[in-house]
Design an enzyme around this catalytic site. Structure first.
Site, PDB file in Angstrom:
ATOM      1  N   PHE A 110       0.831  -1.210   0.000  1.00  0.00           N
ATOM      2  CA  PHE A 110       0.000   0.000   0.000  1.00  0.00           C
ATOM      3  C   PHE A 110       0.861   1.254   0.000  1.00  0.00           C
ATOM      4  CE2 PHE A 110      -1.941   3.180   2.963  1.00  0.00           C
ATOM      5  CZ  PHE A 110      -2.843   3.730   2.063  1.00  0.00           C
ATOM      6  N   TYR A 111       1.882   1.286   0.866  1.00  0.00           N
ATOM      7  CA  TYR A 111       2.741   2.473   0.924  1.00  0.00           C
ATOM      8  C   TYR A 111       3.547   2.653  -0.360  1.00  0.00           C
ATOM      9  CZ  TYR A 111       1.611   3.273   5.817  1.00  0.00           C
ATOM     10  OH  TYR A 111       0.950   3.557   6.973  1.00  0.00           O
ATOM     11  N   ARG A 112       3.946   1.553  -0.999  1.00  0.00           N
ATOM     12  CA  ARG A 112       4.640   1.649  -2.278  1.00  0.00           C
ATOM     13  C   ARG A 112       3.705   2.237  -3.342  1.00  0.00           C
ATOM     14  NH1 ARG A 112       9.206  -1.536  -3.384  1.00  0.00           N
ATOM     15  NH2 ARG A 112      10.049  -2.604  -1.557  1.00  0.00           N
TER      16      ARG A 112
END
EC number: 5.6.2.2
Length: 321
Positions: A74-76
């Protein structure tokens, strides 16, 4: 002469991954043969964009020979296309679409869930990075991780005890249960994750004669959690709490069923699994009040009663369903 028949727009065909049908090796499993069409049309453009973004993130990970958790993915993704992924749940849905389109499970795509389950007891792993032994007894347990599923184990235990929640797991760890009895203690900390259920499957494969027992609250959630385990771990027996255990509990610890509890109870009684298992259905019918496992050591009584008396006696008497 031209045909008036309209040609259906191109579409991605999605199978629905069924996470209750867990397999030890982590392969894709679908609960139905039906497919959903995600057509290349305006109502689906944003969902398709999220699917391509998720596939691209997974592809880059695989190309680099790496893996990550769903949270890291998700953060990527938001670092590249924040406008598509406002929250984790949106990425989870896009990843679910990717799994359904490719018919490849998350572990085989290199995407892992965060570790949730805990383990302690008489089991030793060859891989030194996930070594578990009696040394875990005085701690808070060891997280059940993906690496544990890749390694065969040396097991001295006589049985496996799965407890519903972390509070009971910690209580048993510090009440002398593992020092007195050769067992493997496991908890999924509520509704179990996939890794915990896959680990139980692996134990069943490498030690098929090792009894696996579940201990949970006497309430609808306790039974629902057991049934979730049962979908992928049919060897798991229900040790309690049962209606026959209630006389041992302090009646003052009972709490009434809330509206949600009553709805879940009614839902359980309609399920096919309970229709095939009348003894479990009878227990659910008997749930007029809720009793928690903690009631076994509530108040000023013997704090080690659950670990040193209640559980050993039930196992010795084969008091399971």
């Amino acid at each position: 002469m031209h045909s008036d028949r309209r040609v259906a727009p191109a579409a991605v065909l999605l199978f629905e991954p069924c996470h209750s049908l867990v397999q030890e090796h982590g392969s894709f499993a679908s609960g139905t043969d039906r497919q959903r069409r995600l057509s290349f049309a305006s109502p689906h453009w944003r969902r398709l964009a999220r699917l391509w973004a998720a596939l691209d993130a997974v592809h880059r990970l695989n190309k680099a020979g790496r893996s990550c958790t769903q949270r890291e993915l998700f953060y990527r993704a938001i670092s590249d296309c924040q406008e598509l992924f406002a929250c984790q749940s949106i990425m989870d849905k896009a990843l679910r679409d990717a799994v359904g389109a490719l018919q490849i499970s998350r572990p085989h795509l290199g995407i892992f869930t965060a570790e949730k389950g805990l383990l302690a007891g008489d089991v030793t792993f060859q891989d030194p990075t996930c070594y578990v032994s009696r040394a875990a007894q005085g701690a808070s347990g060891t997280s059940i991780g993906e690496a544990m599923l890749e390694d065969d184990k040396c097991i001295q235990a006589k049985w496996v005890l799965v407890v519903e929640k972390d509070t009971v797991f910690q209580h048993l760890l510090h009440s002398g249960l593992l020092q007195r009895h050769p067992l493997i203690l496991i908890t999924g900390r509520g509704y179990p994750d996939i890794l915990t259920r896959r680990f139980l499957q692996k134990l069943q494969r490498i030690a098929p004669r090792l009894p696996q027992l579940y201990l949970g609250d006497f309430d609808p959630d306790g039974v629902a959690i057991y049934l979730l385990y049962l979908t992928s771990c049919p060897q798991l027996k229900w040790l309690g709490l049962h209606s026959t255990d209630l006389p041992q509990l302090n009646a003052a610890t009972a709490t009434p069923l809330r509206r949600r509890d009553a709805a879940l109870k009614a839902s359980l009684l309609r399920r096919e699994e309970l229709q095939r298992r009348p003894r479990i259905a009878e227990e659910v019918e008997a749930m007029k009040m809720k009793f928690k496992l903690e009631a076994l050591h509530a108040g000023d009584g013997d704090q080690s009663h659950m670990a040193l008396t209640f559980i050993p006696q039930k196992i010795q008497n084969s008091s399971w369903i």
